[in-house]
Enzyme design. Structure first.
Site, short mmCIF file in Angstrom:
data_model
loop_
_atom_site.label_atom_id
_atom_site.label_comp_id
_atom_site.label_asym_id
_atom_site.label_seq_id
_atom_site.Cartn_x
_atom_site.Cartn_y
_atom_site.Cartn_z
N SER A 183 0.83 -1.10 -0.03
CA SER A 183 0.00 -0.03 0.12
C SER A 183 0.65 1.34 0.00
CB SER A 183 -0.91 0.16 1.21
OG SER A 183 -0.23 0.09 2.43
N VAL A 210 0.84 4.12 1.75
CA VAL A 210 1.28 4.98 2.85
C VAL A 210 1.99 3.95 3.56
CG1 VAL A 210 0.52 5.91 5.16
CG2 VAL A 210 -0.66 6.35 2.81
N CYS A 211 1.99 2.61 3.62
CA CYS A 211 2.82 1.65 4.05
C CYS A 211 4.24 1.68 3.55
CB CYS A 211 2.03 0.25 4.36
SG CYS A 211 0.81 0.16 5.40
N GLY A 212 4.22 1.74 2.15
CA GLY A 212 5.47 1.68 1.50
C GLY A 212 6.32 2.92 1.79
N LEU A 249 7.64 2.35 5.47
CA LEU A 249 8.83 1.51 5.58
C LEU A 249 10.13 1.99 4.85
CD1 LEU A 249 6.71 -1.80 5.09
CD2 LEU A 249 7.64 -0.84 7.31
#
Length: 166
Positions: free
Chosen positions: A43, A45-47, A50
């Site tokens: 996703s 935002v997660c990318g 991280l």
């Protein structure tokens, strides 16, 4: 159920980091640990979140901390993401029983079937020293993590930890 608060002993766990290897929180006793729960591999935002943490791995290490990222995605998704993005920290799979570790930390979103976007700084004795629950669609950044690590004895200036939610 709500997010575990500072002063709470962090629940131990053992989760897969590869199909044939597990990582347990207790392996890091004596070291600070950052737990970054996130909703889903791949996703946007997660990318972004991280990727930011990947850039800060050395900063975390200077503060005697190991980053562990956790989602309910399967291990093969984690392996592919980590290899493609060249992450230098483990992605741990809280897949089955689904969300068991996220539930133990009070950050499982049952209606969505994912871990919420939550951060924990755990000291070398296994005590949560800082926790933060971010809105699902918001990258929480790293300032709170760095401030919380700097506030731990033996790190930086020993400043007070940021208030939860700051």
């Amino acid at each position: 159920m709500s997010i575990l608060e500072p002063g709470t002993r962090a629940p131990d766990f053992a989760l897969h980091s590869t199909p044939d290897q597990t990582v347990s929180l207790s392996e890091f006793r004596g070291r600070n640990v950052i737990l970054a729960f996130y909703p889903a591999d791949w996703s946007p935002v997660c990318g972004d979140q991280l990727a930011l943490y990947n850039e800060l791995v050395e900063e975390f290490a200077h503060r005697h901390a190991q980053l562990l990222a956790i989602s309910v995605d399967g291990i093969w998704s984690h392996v592919a993401l980590s290899e493609q993005r060249h992450y230098h920290f483990p992605l741990l799979s809280d897949f089955e029983p689904k969300g068991e570790v996220a539930k133990a930390y009070g950050v499982y979103a049952a209606e969505a079937g994912v871990a919420e976007r939550a951060l924990f700084v755990i000291d070398g004795e296994g005590i949560i020293r800082w926790s933060y629950l971010s809105p699902m669609g918001v990258n929480p950044g790293a300032d709170g993590i760095l401030e919380a690590l700097d506030a731990l004895p033996g790190n930086a200036a020993g400043k007070a930890a940021p208030e939860p939610g700051k």
